[in-house]
Design a protein around this motif. Structure first.
Motif, PDB file in Angstrom:
ATOM      1  N   GLY A 427       0.810  -1.214   0.000  1.00 49.18           N
ATOM      2  CA  GLY A 427       0.000   0.000   0.000  1.00 49.18           C
ATOM      3  C   GLY A 427       0.844   1.265   0.000  1.00 49.18           C
ATOM      4  N   HIS A 428       2.008   1.213   0.662  1.00 53.75           N
ATOM      5  CA  HIS A 428       2.893   2.382   0.677  1.00 53.75           C
ATOM      6  C   HIS A 428       3.327   2.736  -0.738  1.00 53.75           C
ATOM      7  CE1 HIS A 428       6.210   5.065   1.657  1.00 53.75           C
ATOM      8  NE2 HIS A 428       6.986   4.317   0.886  1.00 53.75           N
ATOM      9  N   PHE A 429       3.761   1.735  -1.501  1.00 52.94           N
ATOM     10  CA  PHE A 429       4.216   2.002  -2.862  1.00 52.94           C
ATOM     11  C   PHE A 429       3.060   2.448  -3.751  1.00 52.94           C
ATOM     12  CE2 PHE A 429       7.599  -0.875  -1.321  1.00 52.94           C
ATOM     13  CZ  PHE A 429       8.687  -0.051  -1.562  1.00 52.94           C
ATOM     14  N   GLN A 430       1.881   1.931  -3.487  1.00 56.53           N
ATOM     15  CA  GLN A 430       0.698   2.372  -4.234  1.00 56.53           C
ATOM     16  C   GLN A 430       0.461   3.867  -4.025  1.00 56.53           C
ATOM     17  OE1 GLN A 430      -3.285   1.321  -2.739  1.00 56.53           O
ATOM     18  NE2 GLN A 430      -3.669   0.359  -4.724  1.00 56.53           N
ATOM     19  N   GLN A 431       0.592   4.332  -2.767  1.00 54.05           N
ATOM     20  CA  GLN A 431       0.388   5.755  -2.483  1.00 54.05           C
ATOM     21  C   GLN A 431       1.519   6.605  -3.071  1.00 54.05           C
ATOM     22  OE1 GLN A 431      -2.482   6.962  -1.115  1.00 54.05           O
ATOM     23  NE2 GLN A 431      -3.087   4.819  -1.302  1.00 54.05           N
ATOM     24  N   VAL A 432       2.738   6.080  -3.070  1.00 57.60           N
ATOM     25  CA  VAL A 432       3.855   6.793  -3.689  1.00 57.60           C
ATOM     26  C   VAL A 432       3.569   7.036  -5.171  1.00 57.60           C
ATOM     27  CG1 VAL A 432       6.273   6.582  -4.411  1.00 57.60           C
ATOM     28  CG2 VAL A 432       5.617   6.069  -2.048  1.00 57.60           C
ATOM     29  N   LEU A 433       3.115   5.997  -5.870  1.00 50.43           N
ATOM     30  CA  LEU A 433       2.787   6.156  -7.291  1.00 50.43           C
ATOM     31  C   LEU A 433       1.639   7.140  -7.477  1.00 50.43           C
ATOM     32  CD1 LEU A 433       3.074   2.524  -8.751  1.00 50.43           C
ATOM     33  CD2 LEU A 433       4.742   4.386  -8.845  1.00 50.43           C
ATOM     34  N   TYR A 434       0.664   7.073  -6.589  1.00 43.28           N
ATOM     35  CA  TYR A 434      -0.470   7.995  -6.694  1.00 43.28           C
ATOM     36  C   TYR A 434       0.002   9.442  -6.581  1.00 43.28           C
ATOM     37  CZ  TYR A 434      -4.890  10.334  -5.828  1.00 43.28           C
ATOM     38  OH  TYR A 434      -5.962  11.194  -5.920  1.00 43.28           O
ATOM     39  N   ILE A 435       0.851   9.722  -5.603  1.00 45.51           N
ATOM     40  CA  ILE A 435       1.357  11.080  -5.408  1.00 45.51           C
ATOM     41  C   ILE A 435       2.140  11.537  -6.632  1.00 45.51           C
ATOM     42  CG2 ILE A 435       2.990  12.487  -4.084  1.00 45.51           C
ATOM     43  CD1 ILE A 435       2.221  10.819  -1.614  1.00 45.51           C
ATOM     44  N   ILE A 436       3.049  10.711  -7.103  1.00 43.88           N
ATOM     45  CA  ILE A 436       3.918  11.103  -8.215  1.00 43.88           C
ATOM     46  C   ILE A 436       3.117  11.307  -9.491  1.00 43.88           C
ATOM     47  CG2 ILE A 436       5.745  10.256  -9.741  1.00 43.88           C
ATOM     48  CD1 ILE A 436       7.050   9.032  -7.240  1.00 43.88           C
ATOM     49  N   PHE A 437       2.211  10.393  -9.797  1.00 43.35           N
ATOM     50  CA  PHE A 437       1.416  10.552 -11.025  1.00 43.35           C
ATOM     51  C   PHE A 437       0.464  11.743 -10.925  1.00 43.35           C
ATOM     52  CE2 PHE A 437       1.987   5.744 -11.822  1.00 43.35           C
ATOM     53  CZ  PHE A 437       3.145   5.983 -12.559  1.00 43.35           C
ATOM     54  N   SER A 438      -0.032  12.023  -9.723  1.00 39.56           N
ATOM     55  CA  SER A 438      -0.883  13.199  -9.539  1.00 39.56           C
ATOM     56  C   SER A 438      -0.106  14.479  -9.816  1.00 39.56           C
ATOM     57  CB  SER A 438      -1.457  13.245  -8.115  1.00 39.56           C
ATOM     58  OG  SER A 438      -2.353  12.182  -7.886  1.00 39.56           O
ATOM     59  N   LEU A 439       1.171  14.497  -9.401  1.00 41.99           N
ATOM     60  CA  LEU A 439       2.013  15.662  -9.635  1.00 41.99           C
ATOM     61  C   LEU A 439       2.231  15.913 -11.125  1.00 41.99           C
ATOM     62  CD1 LEU A 439       4.694  15.159  -6.842  1.00 41.99           C
ATOM     63  CD2 LEU A 439       3.000  16.975  -6.971  1.00 41.99           C
ATOM     64  N   LEU A 440       2.104  14.877 -11.932  1.00 45.57           N
ATOM     65  CA  LEU A 440       2.261  15.031 -13.374  1.00 45.57           C
ATOM     66  C   LEU A 440       1.034  15.690 -14.003  1.00 45.57           C
ATOM     67  CD1 LEU A 440       3.784  11.523 -14.233  1.00 45.57           C
ATOM     68  CD2 LEU A 440       4.986  13.678 -13.914  1.00 45.57           C
ATOM     69  N   GLY A 441      -0.047  15.787 -13.222  1.00 49.44           N
ATOM     70  CA  GLY A 441      -1.261  16.409 -13.754  1.00 49.44           C
ATOM     71  C   GLY A 441      -2.143  15.450 -14.526  1.00 49.44           C
ATOM     72  N   TYR A 442      -1.815  14.158 -14.491  1.00 51.01           N
ATOM     73  CA  TYR A 442      -2.627  13.166 -15.189  1.00 51.01           C
ATOM     74  C   TYR A 442      -3.742  12.642 -14.289  1.00 51.01           C
ATOM     75  CZ  TYR A 442       1.243  12.955 -18.562  1.00 51.01           C
ATOM     76  OH  TYR A 442       2.207  13.261 -19.490  1.00 51.01           O
ATOM     77  N   TYR A 443      -4.730  12.006 -14.921  1.00 51.61           N
ATOM     78  CA  TYR A 443      -5.762  11.319 -14.140  1.00 51.61           C
ATOM     79  C   TYR A 443      -5.151  10.048 -13.559  1.00 51.61           C
ATOM     80  CZ  TYR A 443      -9.662   8.292 -13.003  1.00 51.61           C
ATOM     81  OH  TYR A 443     -10.512   7.435 -12.345  1.00 51.61           O
ATOM     82  N   VAL A 444      -5.312   9.864 -12.267  1.00 47.63           N
ATOM     83  CA  VAL A 444      -4.810   8.654 -11.624  1.00 47.63           C
ATOM     84  C   VAL A 444      -5.792   8.251 -10.531  1.00 47.63           C
ATOM     85  CG1 VAL A 444      -3.368   9.999 -10.031  1.00 47.63           C
ATOM     86  CG2 VAL A 444      -2.845   7.600 -10.420  1.00 47.63           C
ATOM     87  N   ASP A 445      -5.997   6.944 -10.390  1.00 49.16           N
ATOM     88  CA  ASP A 445      -6.868   6.432  -9.339  1.00 49.16           C
ATOM     89  C   ASP A 445      -6.302   5.098  -8.876  1.00 49.16           C
ATOM     90  OD1 ASP A 445      -8.913   6.327  -7.544  1.00 49.16           O
ATOM     91  OD2 ASP A 445     -10.528   6.106  -9.006  1.00 49.16           O
ATOM     92  N   VAL A 446      -6.685   4.703  -7.671  1.00 51.87           N
ATOM     93  CA  VAL A 446      -6.219   3.432  -7.123  1.00 51.87           C
ATOM     94  C   VAL A 446      -7.423   2.600  -6.710  1.00 51.87           C
ATOM     95  CG1 VAL A 446      -4.063   4.473  -6.321  1.00 51.87           C
ATOM     96  CG2 VAL A 446      -6.006   4.312  -4.758  1.00 51.87           C
ATOM     97  N   GLU A 447      -7.191   1.310  -6.622  1.00 52.02           N
ATOM     98  CA  GLU A 447      -8.236   0.369  -6.220  1.00 52.02           C
ATOM     99  C   GLU A 447      -9.498   0.548  -7.071  1.00 52.02           C
ATOM    100  OE1 GLU A 447      -7.708  -2.061  -4.063  1.00 52.02           O
ATOM    101  OE2 GLU A 447      -5.679  -1.346  -3.662  1.00 52.02           O
ATOM    102  N   VAL A 448      -9.297   0.578  -8.377  1.00 52.39           N
ATOM    103  CA  VAL A 448     -10.417   0.798  -9.306  1.00 52.39           C
ATOM    104  C   VAL A 448     -11.155  -0.520  -9.510  1.00 52.39           C
ATOM    105  CG1 VAL A 448     -11.064   1.555 -11.617  1.00 52.39           C
ATOM    106  CG2 VAL A 448      -9.149   2.657 -10.422  1.00 52.39           C
ATOM    107  N   ARG A 449     -12.441  -0.499  -9.255  1.00 46.71           N
ATOM    108  CA  ARG A 449     -13.245  -1.727  -9.317  1.00 46.71           C
ATOM    109  C   ARG A 449     -13.446  -2.205 -10.757  1.00 46.71           C
ATOM    110  NH1 ARG A 449     -16.053  -3.015  -4.634  1.00 46.71           N
ATOM    111  NH2 ARG A 449     -15.951  -1.443  -2.973  1.00 46.71           N
ATOM    112  N   THR A 450     -13.389  -3.507 -10.922  1.00 49.46           N
ATOM    113  CA  THR A 450     -13.775  -4.164 -12.169  1.00 49.46           C
ATOM    114  C   THR A 450     -14.753  -5.278 -11.783  1.00 49.46           C
ATOM    115  OG1 THR A 450     -12.150  -5.971 -12.209  1.00 49.46           O
ATOM    116  CG2 THR A 450     -11.389  -3.780 -12.935  1.00 49.46           C
TER     117      THR A 450
END
Length: 519
Positions: A427-450
């Protein structure tokens, strides 16, 4: 018109100065008339910092002291016929920040002294509540007119200690004592108006004053602070054209960039789109798109409260709540949502009016990127310079659809980050990726349901949608097998972008990416 001819009121909070020196003014005086001619004598307005609350209070001040000439040509000029003068007691509590109990009392006494020099001080008036009551009564008797009390940023002395169980009660008691005469002085009062960022309960601050009309979510006052999109397009079109020329954009693209960065606020529903006025005016004045509002200071209490409530970066937005849960007294909150909403880090994006459920999210790109930048020291590294440089280089890789290059850079960067206990969790690495990709200004989400599971990370750039599965101390191949087994890409088949599968394995020992597969 050249850019130098337009004077932008950046940081100017005095209505008379703004008008007499010919600064740009977005006319809000119709709201002033509406407020002062309603059935409510006591009003409270909550808005985020730098949204124009102090200018609104100053406008009310000029109106109540009868400065009719200042309002020539404005909306209230055709509405008001009497222009009655009243004695005004105007208290700016923004000067009472970062104080202990004794310093706060000294500050309040200094504010009262200014009015006691005009209206006198009664014998036996020692405490601040006694002195406030005395000033109000004498001002009314001496002028023959009811008194107007304006209190700007009433909560400023409390915000920095809102997370402190020890200091908050002491300062809150001082402020409650100071405000306590307002109800007893009702016969002497024409109008009382308070502004603030947060909403402390009436019980804890205003004692028996339980008749304050909170107009913060009143539809009639939705556009009272900030700049609506209609106001921007009609009153600032020349300014936008200048910005477009400077940035080598079309007018429409300039509007789109301003909207993406600074728009998106709604304080009631339905509501016009509202721009952050501080950021918008700065962008037009400077001729560039920057992070102005967030860059002007992230309150330390915000980060401390996020930590206190254990809020993950990916869970700051996308909240559903009823009004009583987010327009709630700050000191009784059981989640960080009221503070995030009232401070302007979340705003209303939709409402199911049948059930009274509001959808709250981060307003715009400026706030999203600013929030993520402020979380870098807690989640990634205190070396923010290296982190920000890495983010810029990641953006370059992804703009070329080079995910492999981006992950190699990320691997190198994370390998230099000092070890932390959190690195033991996926989960820590998941949040790290979320923060970094958010800083890029792109759409990013985690735990997306399928239909058959949840995707760890979904990233959408301008050209590609990436479906990412993360593993810790396993293999990238096992992550890819999970993507294929559960057919995660099928969920996004109609997104309009090519879908790329990215499987990543992290090494908890080294605290970075161990391997990855892109397919």
């Amino acid at each position: 018109m050249n850019q130098q001819q337009r004077l932008y009121p950046i940081g100017i909070q005095t209505f008379s100065e703004l008008i007499t020196k010919n600064y740009l003014y977005i006319d809000k005086t119709e709201y002033v008339y509406r407020m002062t001619h309603s059935g409510a004598k006591y009003m409270f307005l909550s808005r985020p910092r730098r949204f124009g609350k102090s200018l609104l209070v100053s406008t009310l001040h000029s109106y109540f002291v009868g400065c009719k000439d200042l309002f020539a040509g404005l909306a209230i000029d055709r509405l008001e016929t009497e222009w009655m003068e009243h004695p005004v007691l105007h208290f700016d509590m923004s000067t009472a920040k970062h104080m202990d109990k004794e310093s706060l009392l000294d500050e309040l006494e200094g504010k009262l002294l200014k009015y006691e020099e005009v209206y006198g001080r009664g014998e036996g008036e020692k405490k601040v509540n006694q002195r406030l009551q005395g000033v109000i009564e004498r001002a009314c008797r001496q002028t023959g007119k009811q008194v107007v009390v304006l209190i700007d940023e009433y909560d400023a002395p409390l915000l920095d200690v809102v997370h402190e169980e020890k200091n908050l009660p002491a300062l809150r008691n001082v402020m409650r004592n100071f405000y306590s005469p307002l109800k007893a002085c009702d016969p002497y009062l024409r109008y009382v108006f308070l502004t603030g960022i947060t909403k402390f309960s009436q019980l804890s601050i205003f004692s028996e004053l339980n008749n304050i009309k909170n107009i913060s979510m009143d539809e009639k006052y939705g556009g009272i602070c900030g700049i609506t999109k209609e106001e921007m397009l009609t009153q600032m079109s020349d300014d936008i054209a200048l910005l477009a020329d400077k940035l080598d954009l079309t007018y429409e693209d300039a509007v789109s960039k301003l909207t993406d960065h600074y728009d998106g606020y709604h304080f009631t529903w339905p509501s016009s789109d509202i721009f952050n006025p501080y950021s918008l005016l700065n962008a037009l004045a400077d001729g560039r798109i920057e992070s102005y509002w967030f860059g002007s200071g992230t309150p330390t209490y915000l980060i401390e409260m996020l930590n206190k409530f254990g809020v993950l970066p990916s869970r700051i937005g996308g909240v559903e709540a009823v009004a009583s849960d987010f327009d709630a007294p700050t000191e009784r909150m059981t989640s960080v949502v009221p503070l995030l909403y009232q401070s302007g880090y979340l705003t209303i994006k939709d409402c199911d009016r049948d059930f009274g459920v509001y959808s709250l999210d981060i307003p715009n790109r400026e706030v999203r990127v600013g929030l993520m930048e402020s979380l870098i020291p807690s989640y990634i590294t205190k070396d923010t310079l290296t982190a920000n440089t890495t983010v810029v280089n990641l953006a370059r890789f992804l703009s070329r659809d080079d995910m492999d290059g981006a992950l190699r850079l990320l691997q190198t960067f994370l390998s230099t980050v000092p070890y932390c206990d959190n690195a033991r969790s996926e989960g820590h690495f998941q949040q790290v990726l979320y923060i970094i990709f958010s800083l890029l200004g792109y759409y990013v989400d985690v735990e997306v349901r399928t239909p058959v599971g949840r995707v760890d990370v979904v990233l959408r750039t301008k050209t590609t949608l990436y479906v990412m599965e993360l593993k810790l101390d396993k293999t990238a191949e096992s992550a890819l097998n999970q993507i294929n087994l559960k057919n995660y890409p099928e969920r996004f088949a109609l997104c309009g972008f090519p879908v790329v599968k990215v499987a990543v394995n992290f090494d908890s020992g080294r605290g970075t990416l161990e391997s990855w597969v892109i397919e």
